[in-house]
Every structure is written in structure tokens, then in C-alpha cells.
Design a protein around this motif. Structure first.
Motif, PDB file in Angstrom:
ATOM      1  N   GLU A 379       0.874  -1.272   0.139  1.00 24.09           N
ATOM      2  CA  GLU A 379      -0.157  -0.052  -0.102  1.00 24.09           C
ATOM      3  C   GLU A 379       0.814   1.174   0.001  1.00 24.09           C
ATOM      4  O   GLU A 379       0.545   2.087  -0.870  1.00 24.09           O
ATOM      5  N   HIS A 380       1.919   1.371   0.722  1.00 20.03           N
ATOM      6  CA  HIS A 380       2.738   2.259   0.775  1.00 20.03           C
ATOM      7  C   HIS A 380       3.574   2.808  -0.501  1.00 20.03           C
ATOM      8  O   HIS A 380       3.788   3.799  -1.008  1.00 20.03           O
ATOM      9  N   PHE A 381       3.692   1.566  -1.210  1.00 21.43           N
ATOM     10  CA  PHE A 381       4.402   1.521  -2.685  1.00 21.43           C
ATOM     11  C   PHE A 381       3.527   2.192  -3.555  1.00 21.43           C
ATOM     12  O   PHE A 381       3.758   2.954  -4.382  1.00 21.43           O
ATOM     13  N   ARG A 382       2.330   1.716  -3.605  1.00 23.42           N
ATOM     14  CA  ARG A 382       1.248   2.126  -4.516  1.00 23.42           C
ATOM     15  C   ARG A 382       0.829   3.691  -4.447  1.00 23.42           C
ATOM     16  O   ARG A 382       0.690   4.368  -5.350  1.00 23.42           O
ATOM     17  N   THR A 383       1.076   4.198  -3.200  1.00 21.71           N
ATOM     18  CA  THR A 383       0.536   5.505  -2.867  1.00 21.71           C
ATOM     19  C   THR A 383       1.568   6.429  -2.990  1.00 21.71           C
ATOM     20  O   THR A 383       1.614   7.623  -2.566  1.00 21.71           O
ATOM     21  N   HIS A 384       2.980   6.060  -3.074  1.00 22.34           N
ATOM     22  CA  HIS A 384       3.913   6.878  -3.151  1.00 22.34           C
ATOM     23  C   HIS A 384       3.724   7.931  -4.336  1.00 22.34           C
ATOM     24  O   HIS A 384       3.509   7.262  -5.533  1.00 22.34           O
ATOM     25  N   ILE A 391       2.278   4.513 -12.543  1.00 24.98           N
ATOM     26  CA  ILE A 391       1.513   3.395 -12.557  1.00 24.98           C
ATOM     27  C   ILE A 391       0.560   3.358 -13.961  1.00 24.98           C
ATOM     28  O   ILE A 391       0.594   2.405 -14.539  1.00 24.98           O
ATOM     29  N   PRO A 392      -0.378   4.565 -13.990  1.00 27.47           N
ATOM     30  CA  PRO A 392      -1.284   4.487 -15.154  1.00 27.47           C
ATOM     31  C   PRO A 392      -0.240   4.193 -16.591  1.00 27.47           C
ATOM     32  O   PRO A 392      -0.986   3.674 -17.527  1.00 27.47           O
ATOM     33  N   LEU A 393       0.698   5.016 -16.672  1.00 23.93           N
ATOM     34  CA  LEU A 393       1.383   4.947 -17.860  1.00 23.93           C
ATOM     35  C   LEU A 393       1.923   3.641 -18.255  1.00 23.93           C
ATOM     36  O   LEU A 393       2.079   3.066 -19.234  1.00 23.93           O
ATOM     37  N   LEU A 394       2.550   2.913 -17.321  1.00 17.74           N
ATOM     38  CA  LEU A 394       3.162   1.741 -17.454  1.00 17.74           C
ATOM     39  C   LEU A 394       2.209   0.573 -17.456  1.00 17.74           C
ATOM     40  O   LEU A 394       2.482  -0.275 -18.446  1.00 17.74           O
ATOM     41  N   GLU A 395       0.964   0.930 -17.021  1.00 17.69           N
ATOM     42  CA  GLU A 395      -0.161  -0.302 -17.093  1.00 17.69           C
ATOM     43  C   GLU A 395      -0.647  -0.021 -18.359  1.00 17.69           C
ATOM     44  O   GLU A 395      -1.099  -1.025 -19.174  1.00 17.69           O
ATOM     45  N   LYS A 396      -0.761   0.994 -19.113  1.00 12.36           N
ATOM     46  CA  LYS A 396      -0.862   1.261 -20.512  1.00 12.36           C
ATOM     47  C   LYS A 396      -0.184   0.715 -21.349  1.00 12.36           C
ATOM     48  O   LYS A 396      -0.799  -0.131 -22.428  1.00 12.36           O
ATOM     49  N   LEU A 411      10.888  -1.102 -13.327  1.00 17.15           N
ATOM     50  CA  LEU A 411      10.835   0.372 -13.648  1.00 17.15           C
ATOM     51  C   LEU A 411      10.287   1.133 -12.396  1.00 17.15           C
ATOM     52  O   LEU A 411      10.728   2.011 -11.824  1.00 17.15           O
ATOM     53  N   LEU A 412       9.017   0.458 -12.070  1.00 18.45           N
ATOM     54  CA  LEU A 412       8.217   0.981 -10.740  1.00 18.45           C
ATOM     55  C   LEU A 412       9.046   0.887  -9.525  1.00 18.45           C
ATOM     56  O   LEU A 412       9.229   1.775  -8.916  1.00 18.45           O
ATOM     57  N   LEU A 413       9.748  -0.322  -9.387  1.00 22.36           N
ATOM     58  CA  LEU A 413      10.659  -0.255  -8.089  1.00 22.36           C
ATOM     59  C   LEU A 413      11.857   0.549  -8.250  1.00 22.36           C
ATOM     60  O   LEU A 413      12.158   0.923  -7.156  1.00 22.36           O
ATOM     61  N   LYS A 414      12.478   0.508  -9.396  1.00 22.73           N
ATOM     62  CA  LYS A 414      13.500   1.594  -9.548  1.00 22.73           C
ATOM     63  C   LYS A 414      12.938   2.912  -9.220  1.00 22.73           C
ATOM     64  O   LYS A 414      13.813   3.833  -8.629  1.00 22.73           O
ATOM     65  N   ALA A 415      11.894   3.363  -9.705  1.00 22.75           N
ATOM     66  CA  ALA A 415      11.255   4.720  -9.357  1.00 22.75           C
ATOM     67  C   ALA A 415      11.205   4.788  -7.860  1.00 22.75           C
ATOM     68  O   ALA A 415      11.429   5.819  -7.366  1.00 22.75           O
TER      69      ALA A 415
END
Length: 420
Positions: A379-384, A391-396, A411-415
Motif C-alpha cells: 500500500e505504501h508503494f502504490r501510494t508513493h 503506474i497508469p502509464l506503465l499499465e497502459k 521500472l516501478l521499483l527503480k522509481a
């Protein structure tokens, strides 16, 4: 209560997370030689992070690097307003006195997703836990309640069984609580909450408490607060806690980590049962009950019973002192239910005498601690902020096939790691 957390190399990002959690009122004790970044002592880092709200001291012994977090119930309570302290005190007093309204309000509090209410819930749970441990000491260290998980496919007759079984227990002087986890709609988020309407007689019994809980999308149907609701029910004086789960699937693995005994209810005429029921679920069962064993279904019930007796002989035993049994019951006629309760009491006595029940409960607490840690970290990761924007860009890009899921995750973990 002391909650030690040891970290060999404290990191600035980790400490910043602490400010947004319940840990902001904890004691922070670090060796004076510990550095969070090159050349910057811990004391300077604490001040720059705003950790002046916490009590901290530097230790002269720098041979080891440890971050020890400790809190007490008193310190948790000090952070609450007078109104909040009165609320917690009223709920706690009413709960241990057996007031059903206070139990209902307490469970509603722990189910809340509001951050401040989560903090209040944890303070209340700590008070109940202290009371619970004191009562167990008076009970010669034995558990105050018997926790039973019930599951089975839709149509197995779980609610009908619970009502008959529950009435039998209350008539014998027991106090019973039923935590029935209901499926939530993926579209509206609403829940059917039908179990309470199906258990009409039991719901009117003053020695029984039925609490339907929506899954709210929780994997497997067991909510993250079910384990805490069990503690509250036990604090309210209920000596038998039944947890009914949704269907047959992942929920069984979750509920098995919070109960003393796992009971699987199966209908007698559901087709090829041994093909339809997962082997892993059968392995977890301490007792298999073939339901609706009356009238024309007696013959198929006997056949299914024989099949499961044979199947259980081939499976690896989970306990060194208990061999799972298969019985036939009927909630309509009452056949086999008294014998089923005798079997359940035998299981409890054998497991207590061997010490397996105590070890099992200790292991379950550890499992649920890590489950909650994983949930909160995600949850902390998703709300950072940085990750939330990406997230929306990469999901797309993943949906269009332009990016593999694995690379998107990297890429998300690196960010997340490179923030600040």
C-alpha cells in the motif's frame, strides 16, 4: 508490549516511513557510530527527519548497529485526545463486560480504513490483548476460547449447520461468536451479508453473536481484520469462535492460519468430489463432515464418507498426534452433530496435551504479522507520489503489449528506490 525491530543498516527512507505510521511514538535507540548517510550521524538525521516527536538516545557501544523500536500501551494512549481516550476506555470496559453493542462497535472500528481510526483500533487491541493474557494466566496458561474454521462449497449447508450447532452449544452454556465472511460485489463493493438472515434463531440468541463481514475484494475472502475480530470476541467472553469462509479456494489457506481446528463441510451429491476438491484443502482439514446425511442422501453420503476415509490415508499428516476423521451429519435431523462436537473436544484436548496447539497459535501470530507487513508495504508503494504517477502509464504500455509485466515492475521499483 515490546515490539523489537532490528535493522543492521538503518536507511533514511525507512525512518521517513516511520513518521507516517504508528511508530512515531516509539523509542528509537541507535548506537552512536551508526550513520544513515556518509558522514552524517544518526542524531542529525533524526532532527532533519522531524523525529523530535520520538524519544531517542545514542548508545556509546558502537560494536553493533541496531535500530530498536519499543512502545508501551501508556505511550500509545498519550498520543490520543481526551475524547479519543474516553472512547477507547468505554469500548474496552463494555467489551470485557460482555456488552454486545460495544463488541459490534469495536469490530467496526478495526474494520475502518481511516488512518486515525486504525490507530484507535490498535490501542484498543493492545488493551484487550493485555486483558486476554492476564485471563489466560488465571486459566493456567490454557486458551480461553476454541477457534474453529468452517468451510465448504456453496450449497454444503454451512449456515444451516451453524444454526443447529450453535443452538446446541448455547443450550449447553457456551457463548458462541460467528464471524461469517460474505463475498463483496466487484462492481459496487456491496456485500450480500446473507448469513445473518439465514440464521434467524441463532441471531436472536443472547449467548450467540453473529458478525457478517464483507470481503471488500480481499484475496480468498478472509479480511485482514478477521484475526483481530477473533481477539475482540474472546475478550468479550465468547469461548467458541466460528469463522465461516467463502466457498472453497484460497480462503481456506488464510483461515487455517488463524484457527485451532479446520473443518471442511461437503455435500453428499456434488458429483466427483475427489476431483472437484483441491488436495491442498483436504490436507488442511482436521475434520471432514459430509452434510445432509438424511433421507435419500444417506446412501451417497456413506459412499462419499468411505472415499474420503481412503483418500486421507494417502495424504501426509499435518499433526503428530491427530489423524483427520470423516463423519456424516444432518442439520435437519440432528444426526451426528453431538458426536461431531465430541470429536472436536477430543481434538482440542489432544492438541493441548501435546503442546501442538500452543505452538500452532504462536506460529499463526507470526504468519499474520508478516501478512500485515506485506499488505502495508504494498500500500505504501502504490501510494508513493512518484510511483502513483508512473503506474497508469506503465499499465497502459503493458496492456498494449509494448512492455513486459516484469520490466514494468522493475521500472516501478527503480522509481521507488530512486526517490528523493
Amino acid at each position: 508490549m515490546n515490539i523489537p525491530m532490528l535493522l543492521q543498516h538503518p536507511h533514511r527512507d525507512f525512518l521517513k516511513v516511520l513518521l507516517r505510521t504508528l511508530y512515531r511514538r516509539y523509542h528509537f535507540i541507535l548506537p552512536s557510530s551508526t550513520h544513515l548517510t556518509s558522514g552524517i550521524p544518526c542524531a542529525q538525521q533524526f532532527s532533519s527527519l522531524g523525529l523530535h516527536h520520538a524519544k531517542w538516545m545514542l548508545l556509546s557501544n558502537g560494536l553493533t548497529r541496531k535500530l530498536c523500536l519499543q512502545t508501551t500501551l501508556k505511550e500509545q494512549t498519550e498520543g490520543l485526545s481526551d475524547k479519543e481516550q474516553r472512547l477507547v476506555a468505554e469500548l474496552y470496559t463494555g467489551l470485557i463486560q460482555g456488552q454486545r453493542a460495544c463488541l459490534a462497535e469495536a469490530i467496526t472500528l478495526i474494520e475502518s480504513t481511516h488512518n486515525r481510526k486504525k490507530e484507535l483500533a490498535q490501542v484498543l487491541l493492545q488493551k484487550v490483548l493485555v486483558h486476554h493474557r492476564e485471563q489466560e494466566k488465571l486459566n493456567k496458561g490454557k486458551p480461553l476460547a476454541f477457534r474453529v474454521g468452517l468451510s465448504g462449497p456453496p450449497g454444503a449447508g454451512k449456515s444451516t449447520f451453524i444454526e443447529y450447532f450453535g443452538k446446541m452449544l448455547t443450550e449447553r452454556g457456551h457463548k458462541l461468536s460467528v464471524l461469517a465472511v460474505d463475498p463483496s460485489s466487484c462492481t459496487s463493493g456491496g456485500s450480500l451479508l446473507g448469513d445473518k438472515t439465514r440464521m434467524t434463531e441463532l441471531s436472536r440468541d443472547m449467548n450467540a453473536y453473529i458478525r457478517p463481514s464483507p470481503t471488500r475484494g480481499t484475496l480468498g475472502g478472509v479480511t485482514r481484520t478477521t484475526n483481530e475480530a477473533i481477539l475482540l470476541c474472546e475478550g468479550g467472553g465468547y469461548d467458541i469462535v466460528l469463522i465461516e469462509t467463502v466457498g472453497v479456494g484460497q480462503s481456506e489457506f488464510a483461515v487455517a492460519d488463524m484457527v485451532d481446528m479446520f473443518v471442511l463441510l461437503l455435500p453428499p451429491a456434488g458429483g466427483d468430489e475427489l476431483q472437484g476438491i483441491k488436495r491442498g484443502i483436504i490436507e488442511m482439514a482436521d475434520l471432514v463432515a459430509i452434510t445432509k446425511s438424511d433421507g435419500d442422501l444417506v446412501v451417497p453420503a456413506r459412499r462419499i464418507q468411505a472415499e474420503y476415509v481412503s483418500a486421507l490415508k494417502l495424504l501426509r499428516r499435518r499433526s503428530g498426534v491427530w489423524r483427520p476423521k470423516v463423519i456424516r451429519i444432518s442439520a435437519r435431523s440432528g444426526e451426528g452433530i453431538t458426536e461431531m462436537w465430541d470429536t472436536m473436544k477430543e481434538f482440542q484436548a489432544v492438541m493441548l496435551a501435546s503442546g501442538e496447539l500452543t505452538a500452532k497459535r504462536q506460529k499463526q501470530q507470526k504468519v499474520w504479522m508478516w501478512n500485515l507487513i506485506q499488505e502495508n508495504v504494498v500500500e505504501h508503494f502504490r501510494t508513493h507520489p512518484t510511483v502513483r504517477e508512473e503506474i497508469p502509464l506503465l499499465e497502459k504500455r503493458v496492456l498494449s503489449g509494448a512492455l513486459s509485466p516484469g520490466l514494468a515492475a522493475d521500472l516501478l521499483l527503480k522509481a521507488f528506490k530512486s526517490r528523493d
